[in-house]
Enzyme design. Structure first.
Site, PDB file in Angstrom:
ATOM      1  CE  LYS A 115      42.633  43.988  47.875  1.00 24.27           C
ATOM      2  NZ  LYS A 115      43.285  45.232  47.452  1.00 24.27           N
TER       3      LYS A 115
ATOM      4  N   GLY B  56      52.233  43.424  40.625  1.00 24.54           N
ATOM      5  CA  GLY B  56      52.555  44.203  41.817  1.00 24.54           C
ATOM      6  C   GLY B  56      53.919  43.835  42.340  1.00 24.54           C
TER       7      GLY B  56
ATOM      8  N   GLY C 109      53.969  40.891  47.579  1.00 23.91           N
ATOM      9  CA  GLY C 109      52.547  40.579  47.384  1.00 23.91           C
ATOM     10  C   GLY C 109      52.363  39.354  46.504  1.00 23.91           C
ATOM     11  N   GLY C 110      53.104  39.293  45.393  1.00 24.05           N
ATOM     12  CA  GLY C 110      52.983  38.157  44.480  1.00 24.05           C
ATOM     13  C   GLY C 110      53.359  36.857  45.157  1.00 24.05           C
TER      14      GLY C 110
ATOM     15  CD  GLU D 121      54.299  38.797  34.407  1.00 21.33           C
ATOM     16  OE1 GLU D 121      55.500  39.102  34.526  1.00 21.33           O
ATOM     17  OE2 GLU D 121      53.911  37.787  33.809  1.00 21.33           O
TER      18      GLU D 121
ATOM     19  CB  CYS E 202      57.413  46.532  36.406  1.00 20.21           C
ATOM     20  SG  CYS E 202      56.371  46.638  34.959  1.00 20.21           S
TER      21      CYS E 202
HETATM   22  P1  NAP Z   1      51.509  45.501  45.813  1.00 19.10           P
HETATM   23  O1  NAP Z   1      51.796  46.192  47.081  1.00 19.10           O
HETATM   24  O2  NAP Z   1      52.068  44.139  45.671  1.00 19.10           O
HETATM   25  O3  NAP Z   1      49.908  45.454  45.685  1.00 19.10           O
HETATM   26  C1  NAP Z   1      49.263  44.858  44.553  1.00 19.10           C
HETATM   27  C2  NAP Z   1      47.927  44.278  45.006  1.00 19.10           C
HETATM   28  O4  NAP Z   1      48.150  43.115  45.776  1.00 19.10           O
HETATM   29  C3  NAP Z   1      47.081  45.191  45.844  1.00 19.10           C
HETATM   30  O5  NAP Z   1      45.711  44.975  45.540  1.00 19.10           O
HETATM   31  C4  NAP Z   1      47.365  44.733  47.264  1.00 19.10           C
HETATM   32  O6  NAP Z   1      46.251  45.076  48.041  1.00 19.10           O
HETATM   33  C5  NAP Z   1      47.528  43.241  47.065  1.00 19.10           C
HETATM   34  N1  NAP Z   1      48.441  42.626  48.033  1.00 19.10           N
HETATM   35  C6  NAP Z   1      49.696  43.010  48.279  1.00 19.10           C
HETATM   36  N2  NAP Z   1      50.259  42.196  49.189  1.00 19.10           N
HETATM   37  C7  NAP Z   1      49.322  41.254  49.499  1.00 19.10           C
HETATM   38  C8  NAP Z   1      49.301  40.126  50.376  1.00 19.10           C
HETATM   39  N3  NAP Z   1      50.351  39.821  51.131  1.00 19.10           N
HETATM   40  N4  NAP Z   1      48.175  39.389  50.455  1.00 19.10           N
HETATM   41  C9  NAP Z   1      47.103  39.720  49.709  1.00 19.10           C
HETATM   42  N5  NAP Z   1      47.063  40.777  48.866  1.00 19.10           N
HETATM   43  C10 NAP Z   1      48.156  41.537  48.767  1.00 19.10           C
HETATM   44  O7  NAP Z   1      51.990  46.300  44.518  1.00 19.10           O
HETATM   45  P2  NAP Z   1      51.896  47.837  44.150  1.00 19.10           P
HETATM   46  O8  NAP Z   1      51.283  48.591  45.249  1.00 19.10           O
HETATM   47  O9  NAP Z   1      51.291  47.963  42.827  1.00 19.10           O
HETATM   48  O10 NAP Z   1      53.453  48.215  44.105  1.00 19.10           O
HETATM   49  C11 NAP Z   1      54.179  48.419  42.946  1.00 19.10           C
HETATM   50  C12 NAP Z   1      55.024  47.194  42.628  1.00 19.10           C
HETATM   51  O11 NAP Z   1      54.444  46.508  41.524  1.00 19.10           O
HETATM   52  C13 NAP Z   1      56.434  47.467  42.195  1.00 19.10           C
HETATM   53  O12 NAP Z   1      57.316  46.607  42.860  1.00 19.10           O
HETATM   54  C14 NAP Z   1      56.459  47.201  40.693  1.00 19.10           C
HETATM   55  O13 NAP Z   1      57.651  46.833  40.132  1.00 19.10           O
HETATM   56  C15 NAP Z   1      55.442  46.160  40.558  1.00 19.10           C
HETATM   57  N6  NAP Z   1      54.840  46.171  39.226  1.00 19.10           N
HETATM   58  C16 NAP Z   1      55.115  45.144  38.396  1.00 19.10           C
HETATM   59  C17 NAP Z   1      54.586  45.137  37.114  1.00 19.10           C
HETATM   60  C18 NAP Z   1      54.896  43.992  36.187  1.00 19.10           C
HETATM   61  O14 NAP Z   1      54.345  43.888  35.123  1.00 19.10           O
HETATM   62  N7  NAP Z   1      55.763  43.078  36.553  1.00 19.10           N
HETATM   63  C19 NAP Z   1      53.756  46.162  36.689  1.00 19.10           C
HETATM   64  C20 NAP Z   1      53.459  47.193  37.572  1.00 19.10           C
HETATM   65  C21 NAP Z   1      54.010  47.162  38.861  1.00 19.10           C
HETATM   66  P3  NAP Z   1      46.289  45.187  49.653  1.00 19.10           P
HETATM   67  O15 NAP Z   1      47.410  46.110  49.989  1.00 19.10           O
HETATM   68  O16 NAP Z   1      44.927  45.707  49.968  1.00 19.10           O
HETATM   69  O17 NAP Z   1      46.506  43.812  50.152  1.00 19.10           O
END
Ligand code: NAP
Length: 529
Positions: free
Chosen positions: A183, A240, A244-245, A264, A301
Site C-alpha cells: 500500500k 507509520g 494508523g498502526g 512500528e 522515529c
Molecule cells: P501514517 O499516517 O500512519 O501512514 C502510514 C500508512 O498507513 C499510509 O499508507 C497510510 O495511508 C496508512 N494509514 C494510516 N492510517 C490508516 C488507517 N486508519 N487505516 C488504513 N490505513 C492507514 O504514517 P506517516 O504518514 O508515515 O507518518 C509518520 C509517522 O510514522 C510518525 O509518527 C513516525 O514516528 C512514524 N514512523 C515510525 C517508524 C518506525 O520504525 N517505528 C519509521 C518511520 C516513521 P492512507 O493515509 O492512504 O490511509
C-alpha cells in the site's frame, strides 16, 4: 513518465474514479499526474494473484529467492537517478539523504540475500528419537520456519526508499518467500510507481509468478482497510503513526480469521544525561544532541524528543545552550501537510499544560513550503509524570527537556514512560558502575539502549533491534530493521517421526544444504549419522 496506475501482478491498471496528486513540499503545489486509488476489485485481484504466486514461491529454494533480492537491488540501482529526483520532488529530503537511503535500501535487499545463502534463517532444530527412554520412548522431532503467505506492506512517509515499496518490510517478506502487496504512501506515489517498475523487472527477469508483487496506490484509509480485511492475506508489515498502526491492528484482529500485524510506530526516545556527563562533556553533548534532534527536520522515529537531566545550574546552562543550538539551525521543509498540521496541534496541546515552558525559533518566518519552527519545551519531573500528553510524539523539530531531583524522581519518570524504540544514557567517566539501576529501569522500556551516543541512526545488521514495547511497536518480540525482521513473516512447523526423504532438505539427515542446525543441543553443520 508516471502514469498514476496501480501495478496488479505486473499489469498496470486504473479502474477507479478516485484520484489524488503528489504535492511538492517546497511549494505546496500539486503535480499533474492523477494517481488512482485502487478499487476493491483491484485489491482483490492483487491478493488473489499473491495467493496464487505463493503456491509456487513457498517451495522455492533459498538461493532462488536470494537471486531475486539481488536482481531487485540491481534494478533499483539502474533507476537511481530517476528515483532520487522523483523522491526529492515529493519529500524535499534532498539528494544527499536520498542517496544514502538508496544505498541502505539496496544494502537491505543484499543483506537478506546473504542470509538466505547462508541458510540459518530457517532455524533448523533436530531432536533425535530416544527409543530407549523410560517410561516412554521419545519420538524424533525436527522443526524449522516456513513462509506465512501473502503480506501487505504499508510504506511510511519519512523513508520513501528504506521503509517503503522495496524497503525493509518488503525485503524481509520477499526473503521469507512471501508475495508482497504494497500500500503506497500517498505522500510519494510517483516514487512508489518507479520502485514498482524495478521490482516488476526483477520478478520477470527471475521468472517469478507476477503476483509476487503488486503496488496499490491510495489516499484515505479505505485501500488499507480493504487490503487488511482480505481473507487470503496472512500478515501485515506497517511503519507509520501510532494512530494508523493501531487502526490496522484492530482491523486485523476483527477479521473472522485474525492475522498478525507487525506495526512500528512512534517514539520519543528518551536521552538521560547524568551529572557527570554534564560536568565532563556538557558542551560536546549540546552539539551532538542538537545535530541528532534537528536531523531530517526531526522527522525520524528515532528522533530524541525527550531529554532528562538532574535539576541544577549545570542543567539550566545545558538547556539554554541546547536551545540556542537547536533554535539556531535553519528550519527545514517538512514532508507534507499532515506532518505540519499534526505538529501545530500536538505542540499546542503540550504547551497549554501548566508548568511547561515553550521556546519557538524566534526568527521563524512563514516559509513557502511545509514547515514548523524549531521548538524547545521544558518542564519538571512531577509535571511530566502527571501528564501523559507530554509523552505524545511530536513528529518534527520539537524537543522536551525534563529536570529531575534525586534518583527516586528519575526512577518515577522512567517507570512512567511508555514503550520506546530507543533509550540513551550519557554518563561521566567514573559513573558507569553506579548506573546499573538506571540501565535496568530504562531497559524495561526500550528496544535499543544507546551508551554515550544518539539514537537517530539505525544500522541494518543482524544484531539490530528496531521495535519496542507498546506503543513503539505492537509486537515487542520482533524487529523491523536488520535481518531478524524476516522472522515476522515465517512460522515454525515441527515434523514428528517422518521418513527422511519426506522431510524438507533443511531437516534431512545428510544436511544437503550444508546449513548450521541445532542438533541435539549443539550447533553444527555435520550430517546426522
Ligand atoms: P501514517 O499516517 O500512519 O501512514 C502510514 C500508512 O498507513 C499510509 O499508507 C497510510 O495511508 C496508512 N494509514 C494510516 N492510517 C490508516 C488507517 N486508519 N487505516 C488504513 N490505513 C492507514 O504514517 P506517516 O504518514 O508515515 O507518518 C509518520 C509517522 O510514522 C510518525 O509518527 C513516525 O514516528 C512514524 N514512523 C515510525 C517508524 C518506525 O520504525 N517505528 C519509521 C518511520 C516513521 P492512507 O493515509 O492512504 O490511509
Amino acid at each position: 513518465m508516471t502514469t498514476g496506475e496501480n501495478s496488479i501482478a505486473g499489469e498496470w491498471q486504473a479502474a477507479g474514479g478516485d484520484f489524488f496528486h503528489s504535492v511538492d513540499p517546497r511549494t505546496r503545489q500539486t503535480g499533474e499526474t492523477r494517481f488512482y486509488s485502487a478499487t476493491a476489485q483491484e485489491i482483490d485481484a492483487a491478493v488473489r494473484a499473491a495467493a496464487d504466486a505463493f503456491s509456487s514461491t513457498r517451495l522455492f529454494p533459498a538461493t532462488t529467492l536470494a537471486d531475486f533480492l539481488d536482481t531487485s537491488a540491481e534494478e533499483i540501482e539502474a533507476s537511481a537517478d530517476a528515483l532520487i529526483a522523483t523522491a526529492d520532488a515529493e519529500t524535499a529530503l534532498g539528494s544527499v539523504r536520498l542517496n544514502g537511503e538508496l544505498a541502505r535500501t539496496t544494502g537491505q535487499l543484499r543483506a537478506f540475500s546473504a542470509l538466505l545463502r547462508e541458510g540459518s534463517h530457517v532455524e533448523a532444530v533436530i531432536d533425535s528419537a530416544l527409543p530407549d527412554r523410560t517410561p516412554l520412548p521419545r519420538p524424533d522431532i525436527r522443526r524449522m520456519l516456513l513462509p506465512l503467505g501473502p503480506v501487505a506492506v504499508f510504506s511510511a512517509s519519512n523513508f520513501p526508499f528504506a521503509f517503503a515499496t522495496a524497503g525493509g518490510d518488503s525485503a524481509a517478506a520477499f526473503a521469507a518467500g512471501c508475495p508482497v502487496i504494497v500500500k503506497g504512501h500517498p505522500g510519494h506515489p510517483a516514487t512508489s510507481e518507479l520502485f514498482a517498475h524495478a521490482i516488476n523487472a526483477a520478478v520477470s527477469a527471475c521468472g517469478f509468478p507476477p503476483g509476487y508483487f503488486s503496488l496499490l496506490q491510495g489516499d484515505g484509509h479505505d485501500v488499507g482497510r480493504i487490503l487488511v480485511e482480505h481473507p487470503f492475506l496472512e500478515a501485515v508489515g506497517f511503519t507509520g503513526s501510532l494512530r494508523g498502526g493501531r487502526a490496522l491492528h484492530d482491523v486485523a484482529a476483527q477479521r473472522p480469521r485474525p492475522i498478525p500485524v507487525f506495526a512500528e510506530m512512534g517514539s520519543i526516545n528518551p536521552v538521560v544525561i547524568t551529572a557527570g556527563a554534564l560536568a565532563e562533556r556538557g558542551d560536546e553533548i549540546v552539539q551532538g544532541l542538537a545535530a541528532s534532534a534537528t536531523l531530517g527536520v526531526g522527522q525520524f522515529c528515532t528522533n530524541p524528543g525527550l531529554v532528562l537531566l538532574p535539576a541544577g545550574e549545570a542543567a539550566s546552562a545545558f538547556i539554554a545552550a541546547s536551545r540556542d543550538a537547536m533554535l539556531a539551525s535553519e528550519s527545514g521543509i517538512l514532508l507534507n501537510a499532515s506532518v505540519e498540521s499534526g505538529l501545530a496541534q500536538g505542540v499546542a496541546r503540550s504547551a497549554a499544560l501548566d508548568n511547561v515552558q515553550t521556546h519557538v525559533h524566534e526568527d521563524a518566518t512563514q516559509a513557502e513550503g511545509f514547515s514548523y519552527p524549531h521548538t524547545v519545551m521544558q518542564t519538571d519531573a512531577a509535571t511530566f509524570v502527571e501528564n501523559a500528553d507530554l509523552q505524545e510524539e511530536h513528529f518534527g523539530p520539537v524537543t522536551l527537556f525534563v529536570t529531575w531531583k534525586g534518583d527516586e524522581e528519575l526512577d518515577r519518570v522512567l517507570r512512567s514512560l511508555s514503550g520506546q524504540l530507543t533509550g540513551s544514557i550519557h554518563c561521566g567517566n567514573e559513573e558507569a558502575e553506579s548506573l546499573r539501576p538506571l540501565l535496568d529501569a530504562l531497559r524495561e522500556k526500550v528496544g535499543r539502549l544507546v551508551w554515550n551516543g544518539y539514537p537517530t541512526g539505525v544500522e541494518v545488521t543482524a544484531a539490530m533491534q528496531h521495535g519496542g514495547p507498546w506503543p513503539a511497536s505492537n509486537a515487542a518480540g520482533t524487529t523491523s530493521v536488520g535481518t531478524n525482521a524476516i522472522r515476522r513473516f515465517m512460522r515454525p512447523v515441527a515434523w514428528q517421526d517422518l521418513p527422511d526423504e519426506l522431510l524438507p532438505e533443511a531437516l534431512q539427515n545428510s544436511n544437503p544444504l550444508g546449513i548450521v542446525r541445532l542438533v541435539n543441543g549443539e550447533l553444527t553443520r555435520e550430517p546426522l549419522s
